[in-house]
Design a protein around this motif. Structure first.
Motif, PDB file in Angstrom:
ATOM      1  N   GLN A  79      51.423  63.122  27.029  1.00 23.57           N
ATOM      2  CA  GLN A  79      50.916  62.864  28.562  1.00 23.57           C
ATOM      3  C   GLN A  79      49.707  63.658  29.203  1.00 23.57           C
ATOM      4  O   GLN A  79      48.989  64.346  28.503  1.00 23.57           O
ATOM      5  CB  GLN A  79      52.197  63.789  29.108  1.00 23.57           C
ATOM      6  N   HIS A  81      47.817  65.815  31.736  1.00 20.15           N
ATOM      7  CA  HIS A  81      48.033  67.031  32.522  1.00 20.15           C
ATOM      8  C   HIS A  81      46.860  67.532  33.145  1.00 20.15           C
ATOM      9  O   HIS A  81      45.802  67.631  32.669  1.00 20.15           O
ATOM     10  CB  HIS A  81      48.303  68.303  31.373  1.00 20.15           C
ATOM     11  N   ALA A  96      50.046  68.469  37.868  1.00 20.63           N
ATOM     12  CA  ALA A  96      50.885  67.538  37.868  1.00 20.63           C
ATOM     13  C   ALA A  96      50.630  66.823  36.521  1.00 20.63           C
ATOM     14  O   ALA A  96      49.377  67.115  35.809  1.00 20.63           O
ATOM     15  CB  ALA A  96      50.678  66.511  39.084  1.00 20.63           C
ATOM     16  N   SER A  97      51.458  65.926  36.129  1.00 20.26           N
ATOM     17  CA  SER A  97      51.340  65.280  34.595  1.00 20.26           C
ATOM     18  C   SER A  97      51.727  63.821  35.005  1.00 20.26           C
ATOM     19  O   SER A  97      52.323  63.375  35.919  1.00 20.26           O
ATOM     20  CB  SER A  97      52.448  65.774  33.748  1.00 20.26           C
ATOM     21  N   SER A  98      51.209  63.098  33.910  1.00 18.36           N
ATOM     22  CA  SER A  98      51.197  61.517  34.076  1.00 18.36           C
ATOM     23  C   SER A  98      51.255  60.848  32.554  1.00 18.36           C
ATOM     24  O   SER A  98      50.630  61.429  31.761  1.00 18.36           O
ATOM     25  CB  SER A  98      50.048  60.925  34.783  1.00 18.36           C
ATOM     26  N   LYS A  99      52.079  59.802  32.431  1.00 18.92           N
ATOM     27  CA  LYS A  99      51.906  59.179  31.103  1.00 18.92           C
ATOM     28  C   LYS A  99      50.776  57.869  31.262  1.00 18.92           C
ATOM     29  O   LYS A  99      50.341  57.637  30.222  1.00 18.92           O
ATOM     30  CB  LYS A  99      53.152  58.411  30.863  1.00 18.92           C
ATOM     31  N   ASN A 103      51.335  56.949  37.595  1.00 15.19           N
ATOM     32  CA  ASN A 103      52.447  57.441  38.412  1.00 15.19           C
ATOM     33  C   ASN A 103      52.506  58.880  37.790  1.00 15.19           C
ATOM     34  O   ASN A 103      52.414  59.322  36.488  1.00 15.19           O
ATOM     35  CB  ASN A 103      53.874  56.530  37.415  1.00 15.19           C
ATOM     36  N   TRP A 104      52.593  59.894  38.784  1.00 21.72           N
ATOM     37  CA  TRP A 104      52.479  61.153  38.641  1.00 21.72           C
ATOM     38  C   TRP A 104      53.847  61.864  38.811  1.00 21.72           C
ATOM     39  O   TRP A 104      54.673  61.419  39.575  1.00 21.72           O
ATOM     40  CB  TRP A 104      51.346  61.705  39.370  1.00 21.72           C
ATOM     41  N   SER A 105      53.806  63.195  38.240  1.00 25.00           N
ATOM     42  CA  SER A 105      55.122  63.825  38.249  1.00 25.00           C
ATOM     43  C   SER A 105      54.840  64.371  39.678  1.00 25.00           C
ATOM     44  O   SER A 105      53.890  64.501  40.470  1.00 25.00           O
ATOM     45  CB  SER A 105      55.231  64.932  37.189  1.00 25.00           C
ATOM     46  N   GLU A 106      55.980  65.359  40.202  1.00 21.88           N
ATOM     47  CA  GLU A 106      56.239  66.014  41.295  1.00 21.88           C
ATOM     48  C   GLU A 106      54.893  66.978  41.223  1.00 21.88           C
ATOM     49  O   GLU A 106      54.811  67.848  39.966  1.00 21.88           O
ATOM     50  CB  GLU A 106      57.362  66.476  41.612  1.00 21.88           C
TER      51      GLU A 106
END
Length: 311
Positions: A79, A81, A96-99, A103-106
């Protein structure tokens, strides 16, 4: 598009960069109001913005709701970060994090200086993974009035920064905040690079403005990621004000990119031994309205997808 992909295959091995990696650059524009911007490079010198220089993620956390100084790393959990400066006068930073960088996390607001009510800011956070302890280290610069009186009045206005850090394994719980770097001068914009020798290099900005302006990039080393780091080197940048250093090891050389913020342009220096540095600002180019950010690697398959979609 086929020509671009072919170039990636041809140029990446020449640089000594792993074939499954493509260089990306995260940055902000203006004051950071519209969020995360991305660029990529085929050779480490010429950079191309993606998505027509538009934002990939808008900020929603912090009092000022900004996304300045975005720093991204690709972790062992596969992921991305990211941490960023969320405002000018706040006790926290954004995360926030993303794969996939789309598309990102909250978004989270991490109050890293909540325990210091007099703290004036949390600026230029960066993140790095500690392989030895299997955890992440987040570090940034803060001014705490009166904490280092010997250098009060040496920076811009009231600011007299030192670097601090926390560690985390899950971005839910964090260690106590600790001092990362203090060698008797106003310091900001830290960026850590791990060497093959398992030592660490901390690139930093000497933020001294008075009585004699420094405003240059230097480096220090440590055997452990959390320090202690040595005294700073002599400046590796020239007769201009520079900030926001970020370094990449291309295999046979190190390139440090930085923001010549008074000239509103990006600059770079390179070295083969971390001792002798050559200014290569005339060899690099960035399209769009790039401000300083972070260089990082993106796996080849994802990089090709993003370039095809957003170039």
């Amino acid at each position: 598009m086929k020509r671009i992909i072919t170039l990636l295959f041809l140029i990446v091995p020449i640089l000594g960069i792993a074939q499954n990696d493509v260089l990306f650059f995260s940055y902000f524009k203006g004051n950071g109001e519209d969020g995360l911007h991305l660029a990529y490079s085929e050779d480490g010198y010429k950079w191309h913005t993606l998505k027509n220089d538009e934002s990939f993620l808008e900020p929603v956390v912090g009092e000022s709701v900004l996304m300045r100084d975005p720093c991204i790393i690709f972790g062992p959990d596969k992921q991305f970060h990211m941490v960023w400066t969320s405002g000018w006068t706040e006790h926290g930073i954004g995360y926030a994090s993303s794969k996939d960088l789309e598309n990102w996390s909250e978004q989270k607001y991490i109050e890293v200086m909540k325990h210091e009510p007099k703290a004036k800011n949390c600026w230029a956070p960066e993140i790095i993974y500690d392989d030895a302890k299997k955890q992440y280290m987040i570090f940034w610069s803060t001014t705490i009035p009166g904490r280092f009186p010997e250098t009060d009045g040496t920076g811009d206005d009231i600011y007299n920064h030192r670097m601090y850090y926390v560690t985390t394994k899950d971005f839910e719980s964090f260690s106590a905040t600790k001092l990362l770097y203090d060698h008797g001068f106003n310091v900001i914009d830290g960026s850590v690079l791990k060497l093959k020798s398992n030592e660490f290099v901390l690139f930093l900005k000497n933020e001294t403005k008075r009585p004699v302006a420094e405003k240059n990039i230097r480096w220090a080393t440590a055997k452990n990621i959390e320090g202690p780091y040595t005294k700073a080197s002599e400046p590796i940048t020239g007769d201009y004000w520079a900030e926001g250093p970020t370094c990449i090891n291309t295999g046979d050389k190190y390139i440090v990119y930085f923001d010549k913020y008074m000239e509103r342009s990006m600059g770079a220096v390179e070295s083969t031994d971390l001792k002798t540095w050559k200014d290569i600002s005339d060899k690099i180019s960035f399209t769009g309205g790039v401000r300083h950010g972070t260089v990082f690697r993106v796996p080849e398959k994802l990089a090709q997808y993003l370039i095809q979609k957003y170039r």
